[in-house]
Design an enzyme around this catalytic site. Structure first.
Site, PDB file in Angstrom:
ATOM      1  CD  GLU A  52       9.926   6.053  66.474  1.00 29.09           C
ATOM      2  OE1 GLU A  52      10.521   7.044  66.944  1.00 29.09           O
ATOM      3  OE2 GLU A  52       9.584   5.957  65.272  1.00 29.09           O
ATOM      4  CG  ASP A  63       9.554  14.564  70.554  1.00 30.94           C
ATOM      5  OD1 ASP A  63      10.021  13.895  69.607  1.00 30.94           O
ATOM      6  OD2 ASP A  63       9.510  14.162  71.726  1.00 30.94           O
TER       7      ASP A  63
END
Length: 260
Positions: A52, A63
């Protein structure tokens, strides 16, 4: 047409091995984007199922602090989505790549051009965490005739009917979010997590991978027992930044060769 990513991961599942997908931030390297393929090669040589690749963005809502900092370091090197795609077009990889991006950079790039240019890389999957399923048609018409799978995220708080809606017709894999919140949080798993993952895996007809908060060998063992494999981000990003390539290779090798 079954997408390459689906077939590739399903073959690993059928071989009774755990699927292992590490996350890296494009451009978060001493050499900037010029170091991207060095990192990819390190991970490929450790046996990963896929990789990824994160796209840095100024407002990364999903995040955690480690990956957010990695994105800031990358942005400080003037790394852009355009530059990343151009770099990925330079060389084919041994394993499929999965791009993780927010919708705004894609919109700015131009959706049709984005998909067209990605098709000239080894990217076979796409994760857009801030794109609700109801608005997936923002990009799915352009993906339909491509070999790029749009990967859905399914959280713990997603109701059964909603889960089925997300899973039915999905391609690539199901990204099962192990915690509520951002990436990198560890140890705050709900008591019913294993049951949730087992039910998800039993229902889905493509691999289910567990991510968010996965960081130890014990996590790899645990989540391989109730899903088809794991995605590991913050630990990999932190250790690579700290120059612990050997430790990363050892950890990734363990996860990539886990026997069911």
């Amino acid at each position: 047409m079954t997408k390459t990513l689906t077939k590739h991961l399903q073959a690993i599942k059928d071989s009774k091995r755990g699927i292992f997908v590490p996350y890296i931030m494009a451009g978060d390297h001493a050499k900037g984007l010029d170091g991207l393929f060095e990192t990819i090669t390190l991970l490929e040589n450790s046996g990963v199922s896929a990789i990824e690749v994160g796209i840095p963005w100024s407002d990364p809502v999903a995040d955690g602090p480690i990956i957010e900092l990695a994105g800031q370091r990358s942005l400080a090197k003037d790394v852009t989505l355009t530059a990343i795609i151009k770099k990925l077009q330079e060389k084919k990889t041994q394993v499929p790549l999965v791009i993780m991006t927010y919708i705004n950079p894609v919109y700015q790039y131009g959706i049709e051009a984005f998909v067209k240019d990605l098709a000239e890389t080894s990217v076979k999957g796409l994760i857009i965490p801030d794109l609700p399923n109801e608005h997936a048609d923002f990009i799915t018409p352009y993906l339909r005739d491509s070999d790029i799978a749009l990967v859905p995220l399914v959280s713990l708080t997603t109701g059964i009917d909603r889960q089925k809606q997300l899973i039915d017709g999905a391609e690539g894999f199901i990204y099962a979010v192990a915690i509520n919140g951002v990436t990198g949080k560890t140890g705050n798993y709900r008591d019913d997590l294993d049951k949730h993952l087992s039910n998800l895996t039993a229902y889905a007809d493509i691999p289910v991978l567990t991510g968010f908060g996965v960081s130890t060998e014990e996590d790899i063992k645990r989540f391989n027992a109730v899903s088809d494999g794991v995605i590991v981000g913050s630990k990999i990003v932190r250790d690579l930044h700290d120059g612990k390539e050997e430790e990363v290779a050892e950890f990734v090798t363990f996860g990539s060769h886990f026997e069911k």
